[in-house]
Scaffold this active site. Sequence first.
Site, PDB file in Angstrom:
ATOM      1  N   LYS A 127       0.851  -1.193   0.002  1.00  3.27           N
ATOM      2  CA  LYS A 127       0.078   0.000   0.084  1.00  3.27           C
ATOM      3  C   LYS A 127       0.961   1.353  -0.074  1.00  3.27           C
ATOM      4  O   LYS A 127       2.091   1.236   0.481  1.00  3.27           O
ATOM      5  CB  LYS A 127      -0.973  -0.006   1.190  1.00  3.27           C
ATOM      6  N   ASP A 167      -6.974   4.274  -4.305  1.00  5.15           N
ATOM      7  CA  ASP A 167      -7.622   4.210  -3.195  1.00  5.15           C
ATOM      8  C   ASP A 167      -8.210   5.404  -2.852  1.00  5.15           C
ATOM      9  O   ASP A 167      -8.525   6.346  -3.900  1.00  5.15           O
ATOM     10  CB  ASP A 167      -6.657   3.585  -2.184  1.00  5.15           C
TER      11      ASP A 167
END
Length: 447
Positions: A127, A167
């Site tokens: 991430k 995201d």
Amino acid sequence: MKSTYLEKQYQAFKERYPNEKEYLQALHHVMVSIDEIIDDHPEYQKYNIIERLSEPERLISFRVTWLDDEGNVCVNRGYRVQHSALIGPYKGGLRFHPSVSQSVLKFLAFEQTFKNSLTGLGMGGGKGGSDFDPKGKSDREIMTFCQAFMRELFHHLGEDVDVPAGDIGVGQREIGYLYGYYKKLTNQVTGTLTGRDISIGGSLVRKEATGYGLVYFVEAALKKIKDTSLEGKKVIISGSGNVAIYAAEKVQEFGGTVVAMSDSSGFIHCEKGVDLEAIKTIKEEKRERIETYPDYDARGKYHEDPSKMWEIDADIALPCATQNELDENSVKHLIKNKVMMVAEGANMPTTEKAIEMLRESHILFAPGKAANAGGVLVSGLEMAQTAQFDSWDFDKINKRLKDMMESIFEAIYKTAKDYDQENDLQFGVNVYSFKKLAHAMIIQGVV
Ligand code: NDP
């Protein structure tokens, strides 16, 4: 925790990272589940699996320097957490939001590793992102920032190394700028970012995947555990971004009524059901606040303070905005209103205390690690299409998504049942993924 070994491990992490509360929270979730099985698996201690799986393999942090439209030199922090490549290249989104910190990205990368292992596709977990705030920025500033961010990040990416996606704050527009610049810097046309527009090799259904996948999961769980379906149910959905919008679309398709949606400033309540086209116009086309909804549909009432949305009477709650948005105070209202199910579209939107309260009230809880896996699943299918130099049609991908979400539900439901923790899907997902990852770790030696 019953296991002194696990308790010691957790305390050691707390001492090592005292300020990383989200990361510690995500570790704790998993350790509490593993607590039930640790005595049956001496190999987990022997190979030190807990510590090795909890610590990211690599953490990259860098300065991002860029020029705004007035010519000011601005500085943000950029990160990529390459948590685990145990079962494939690092894979996970990029988040641009002022709340981004090392702790937030470490928790997201940790959870991503577990989630990706559920999909059956060879993807590790990662991430990344920045504390850059895209709100109020011009299109040119967004592009300039994306290029500055990629100037650092590109060193660490590659189609077989690390493949980011979107995201919060990173949608198709940002992916386009990031991808364009990645190609410029590397002189290589590979599918190193997913979530691309269809015109540049993206996949159909990627935009809808997380929201649709969530609802396929909910439908499967309602059928198996509650012997019912979404038909005729009232649903509240937090957020009005990518996940929330396509969850709402699928709920409506399945005969449910979405009575409320929100953004970080407030929420709209529409007892007869929200007009999703209006939400799409506001959020996707005009990038406005949800406050403007009554201008499009006078039946909708706007209220400030998004946390008050949980007070609305509903059968099902889908938190699809951000971490820890659903706390014990909000959950009290859900319990009072006899909500039947809470399913996480966002990552870790429910606090630990709130999950505990749901469990005590026998309200079915679907954790994000499983319930929102549809996005990364279709990202995996995007990688497969790129590798094959092919593009599949909408129905084929959508069917694969539905089948996979149902399989994920079945796998974690069965795991929970096998350990006499029936209907505890949080336990099911943690144990199922942990066992899979532990096995992959053991057979690859100490590396
Ligand atoms: P977006 O940026 O598209 O949307 C986020 C939405 O949440 C916005 O409407 C935002 O409002 C709103 N929001 C933020 N904070 C709050 C709050 N406290 N209360 C109410 N609303 C709030 O992000 P995504 O939809 O992509 O992501 C949402 C969540 O889903 C995140 O947790 C993400 O990690 C997770 N997720 C996303 C996937 C994907 O494929 N996109 C895949 C799997 C998980 P505002 O505009 O005011 O900020």
